[in-house]
Design a protein around this motif. Structure first.
Motif, short mmCIF file in Angstrom:
data_model
loop_
_atom_site.label_atom_id
_atom_site.label_comp_id
_atom_site.label_asym_id
_atom_site.label_seq_id
_atom_site.Cartn_x
_atom_site.Cartn_y
_atom_site.Cartn_z
N LEU A 1 0.81 -1.21 0.00
CA LEU A 1 0.00 0.00 0.00
C LEU A 1 0.85 1.27 0.00
O LEU A 1 0.31 2.36 -0.14
CB LEU A 1 -0.95 -0.02 1.20
N TRP A 2 2.15 1.12 0.13
CA TRP A 2 3.08 2.24 -0.09
C TRP A 2 2.79 2.90 -1.43
O TRP A 2 2.85 4.13 -1.56
CB TRP A 2 4.51 1.72 -0.04
N LEU A 3 2.47 2.10 -2.42
CA LEU A 3 2.24 2.63 -3.77
C LEU A 3 1.07 3.61 -3.78
O LEU A 3 1.17 4.71 -4.33
CB LEU A 3 1.98 1.47 -4.74
N ILE A 4 -0.04 3.22 -3.15
CA ILE A 4 -1.21 4.11 -3.14
C ILE A 4 -1.02 5.24 -2.14
O ILE A 4 -1.51 6.36 -2.33
CB ILE A 4 -2.51 3.31 -2.87
N GLN A 5 -0.28 4.98 -1.06
CA GLN A 5 0.03 6.05 -0.09
C GLN A 5 0.80 7.17 -0.77
O GLN A 5 0.52 8.36 -0.57
CB GLN A 5 0.84 5.48 1.08
N GLU A 6 1.77 6.78 -1.60
CA GLU A 6 2.59 7.79 -2.27
C GLU A 6 1.83 8.48 -3.40
O GLU A 6 2.03 9.67 -3.66
CB GLU A 6 3.88 7.15 -2.80
N VAL A 7 0.96 7.75 -4.09
CA VAL A 7 0.11 8.39 -5.09
C VAL A 7 -0.76 9.45 -4.41
O VAL A 7 -0.89 10.58 -4.89
CB VAL A 7 -0.76 7.35 -5.83
N ARG A 8 -1.36 9.09 -3.29
CA ARG A 8 -2.22 10.03 -2.56
C ARG A 8 -1.42 11.26 -2.12
O ARG A 8 -1.87 12.39 -2.25
CB ARG A 8 -2.84 9.33 -1.35
N ARG A 9 -0.21 11.02 -1.60
CA ARG A 9 0.62 12.15 -1.16
C ARG A 9 0.98 13.05 -2.33
O ARG A 9 0.91 14.28 -2.24
CB ARG A 9 1.90 11.62 -0.49
N THR A 10 1.35 12.43 -3.45
CA THR A 10 1.74 13.20 -4.64
C THR A 10 0.56 14.04 -5.15
O THR A 10 0.76 15.15 -5.66
CB THR A 10 2.24 12.26 -5.75
#
Length: 485
Positions: free
Chosen positions: A298-307
Motif C-alpha cells: 500500500l506504499w504505492l497508493i500512499q505515495e500516489v495520494r501524497r503526490t
C-alpha cells in the motif's frame, strides 16, 4: 483483568494498544497514537529514533492516567534498521532508514566477493538491497570500529527502557546474518562486512522476560509498573502470530505499507528454486519460519495520494478505482523505481508509457492500476509458493490495514481464485499481546491464541467470483515481470 501493552510502530505511525482477556475473548483498545516518518538530511534518510522513544514514554504516561497501574509491555517495529551503541551505552549516530539509497549497489558489490547462492543456502533470506547485511557493508568503518553493540530498532527501544541489551531472533533474522544450521550470527559474513559477533547482543526468543522499566525513568515520568517481555519484535512476525489461521494449508498476506505474503513452516526451505524466486525464511515465534516474499504494497497508493496533495481519502480512492475498467494499466510492483520516488504518479505513468500501455491519468485510474497489479502479484507469488512447498493453498488470510480495502480484498479473492479471509486489522498488536499472554500463562499456546482471535474480532470471508479476462490479464502481467528481470 491482567493488562498487556503492545508498542507497535510502523513506517508512518506508532501506537500503544492495551489488551487483555475477558469473558473468553481478547479485548483491545488503542490508548495512544503518534506519527512516524523518514527524515531527509544531507541527501540521506533517517528515523527520528529519540522521538519514538519519547512517544513510548508519553504513551505510558497516558496509560497511567487512564488507570493502568501495572502491566507487561512488548515492542514491535519494522526490521533491518539499526542503532550503533558505544561502550558507554550512548548512540553513535542517527538511525539510517532502509529507503536510503546508500546500499543501491551493495548486492552486486558483495556478489563479487562471495556467491549469492552460497549466502542464501546458509542464511535462507531473500536478497533486498536494504537488508542489514548490505547496510553494514557500506556503513562508515570508523563508526563501526567505535561500536560496542549493534541493536535493531526494537532492541534499542527495549534497551532505552530497561538498560538491558538483547537481540530478538525474529527481527535478527532480517539482518540476513543468522545461519540456519548454527542458529547464530554467521562468522564468515560478519568478517566480510567488518564486524564481530561480540558487537551483537545475546539472541533471545519471543516470550522471554527482559525485566522491569528502569526505576528512575518510571519515577521521573510517573509510569506504570511495567515488566518488559520480548515479543516477536519484527512486526511481520507479530502480524503472522495474529493471523487466525485454522486451515491445514493457509497462506497469509500482511497488508500494509508492504505486502508480505507467505506460509508458516516448521523447517526452512533454502533450495535452488526458492533462491531463484527470492523467497525468504524469516524466523518466527515458537520454532516457526515465515516463508514469504516482500511486495511493495500500500506504499504505492500512499505515495500516489501524497503526490496528489492528499485531496482524496483512501476510501475515496477506492471508490474512484471501483468505477474504472480493470486490468487496463499494470505495473511490476517490486521495480526499484517505486521504492522511494519523488513523484509516484509520474513513476507509474512513465512505467506504463515505457511498456507500451495506456497511461493512467485520473486518481481512479492510478488507484485501479495499483490494486489490479497487487492482486496479480499475489496470484503469482501464491503459485510459486505452491510449486516450492508441494501443496496448494486452501485459503488466503489477509490481516492489517489492507483489510479495510474491500475492493482489493474481493479483487484478490477473484484473482487468486480461493477464499480470502480478511481480518483482523490489528493483527500485529494482537500478535504482540498474545505472546505476552502466553509468556504469563494466561494462554496455553499459539493454537489457543489464534482460535481466541477468530472468536474475538470481526472476520469477513470473500468468495472468489469469475473474471472473464483474468488469464489474458495475468499473461500480460507476467510479460511485464519478465521484461523487468
Amino acid at each position: 483483568m491482567k493488562k498487556y501493552i503492545a508498542v507497535d510502530i510502523g513506517a508512518s505511525s506508532g501506537r500503544l494498544m492495551a489488551g487483555g482477556k475477558q469473558d473468553g475473548k481478547i479485548q483491545l483498545e488503542e490508548i495512544y497514537r503518534f506519527e512516524n516518518e523518514i527524515k531527509g538530511e544531507n541527501g540521506s534518510y533517517f528515523w527520528s529514533i529519540e522521538k519514538l522513544f519519547n512517544e513510548i514514554v508519553n504513551g505510558l504516561k497516558v496509560a497511567k492516567q487512564e488507570g493502568i497501574e501495572e502491566c507487561t509491555l512488548g515492542i514491535d517495529t519494522w526490521g533491518v534498521d539499526y542503532a550503533l551503541i558505544d561502550a558507554k551505552g550512548n548512540r553513535i549516530q542517527e538511525v539510517y532508514a532502509y529507503r536510503d539509497e546508500r546500499t543501491k549497489t551493495a548486492i552486486q558489490d558483495i556478489s563479487k566477493k562471495v556467491s549469492l547462492e552460497k549466502i542464501y543456502k546458509k542464511i535462507g533470506i531473500q536478497f533486498l538491497s536494504f537488508n542489514t547485511l548490505f547496510q553494514l557493508y557500506v556503513h562508515d568503518k570508523e563508526e563501526l570500529a567505535k561500536t560496542d553493540k549493534i541493536l535493531l530498532v526494537p532492541d534499542y527501544l527495549y534497551y532505552r527502557l530497561s538498560g538491558i541489551l538483547i537481540s530478538e531472533k525474529t527481527n535478527a533474522s532480517t539482518t540476513q546474518l543468522l545461519n540456519l544450521e548454527t542458529k547464530e550470527y554467521d562468522g564468515e559474513l560478519l568478517k566480510l562486512i567488518g564486524v564481530e559477533r561480540a558487537q551483537f547482543a545475546t539472541l533471545i526468543e519471543p516470550g522471554e522476560v527482559i525485566g522491569p522499566i528502569l526505576e528512575p525513568l518510571r519515577k521521573q515520568y510517573d509510569l506504570p509498573k511495567c515488566e518488559l517481555i520480548c515479543v516477536a519484535s519484527h512486526d511481520t512476525a507479530s502480524a503472522v502470530i495474529g493471523v487466525p489461521g485454522v486451515e491445514e494449508h493457509f497462506a497469509y498476506l500482511c497488508s500494509g505499507t508492504w505486502s508480505l505474503i507467505g506460509v508458516e513452516n516448521m523447517i526452512p526451505i533454502a533450495t535452488q528454486e526458492s533462491f531463484r524466486k527470492n523467497f525468504t525464511n524469516e524466523w518466527g515465534a515458537y520454532g516457526t519460519y515465515r516463508f514469504l516474499k516482500n511486495i511493495m504494497g500500500l506504499w504505492l497508493i500512499q505515495e500516489v495520494r501524497r503526490t496528489l496533495g492528499n485531496k482524496l481519502s483512501f476510501a475515496e480512492l477506492v471508490t474512484e478505482a471501483s468505477k474504472i475498467k480493470p486490468f487496463q494499466f499494470l505495473i511490476h510492483c517490486n521495480e526499484d523505481c517505486f521504492l522511494k520516488p519523488e513523484n509516484m504518479v509520474l513513476e507509474v505513468q512513465n512505467y506504463c508509457r515505457n511498456t507500451g500501455q495506456s497511461v493512467p491519468k485520473t486518481s481512479g485510474e492510478l488507484a485501479r492500476c495499483i490494486f489490479d497489479s497487487l492482486a496479480l502479484t499475489y496470484r503469482k507469488i501464491l503459485g510459486e509458493i505452491s510449486s516450492i512447498t508441494g501443496h496448494p493453498v486452501d485459503c488466503l488470510h489477509i490481516v492489517g490495514g489492507g483489510v479495510q480495502n474491500e475492493l482489493l480484498c474481493q479483487l484478490t479473492a477473484d484473482v487468486v481464485e480461493i477464499p480470502v479471509v480478511a481480518g483482523p486489522v490489528e493483527s500485529t498488536a494482537l500478535g504482540n499481546i498474545v505472546v505476552q499472554m502466553i509468556s504469563t500463562g494466561e494462554l496455553r499456546n499459539l493454537k489457543e491464541a489464534r482460535n481466541m482471535i477468530m472468536d474475538s474480532f470481526e472476520i469477513k470471508t470473500y468468495q472468489p467470483a469469475v473474471i472473464t479476462n483474468l488469464e489474458e490479464a495475468y499473461q500480460r502481467f507476467n510479460q511485464l515481470v519478465s521484461m523487468d528481470k
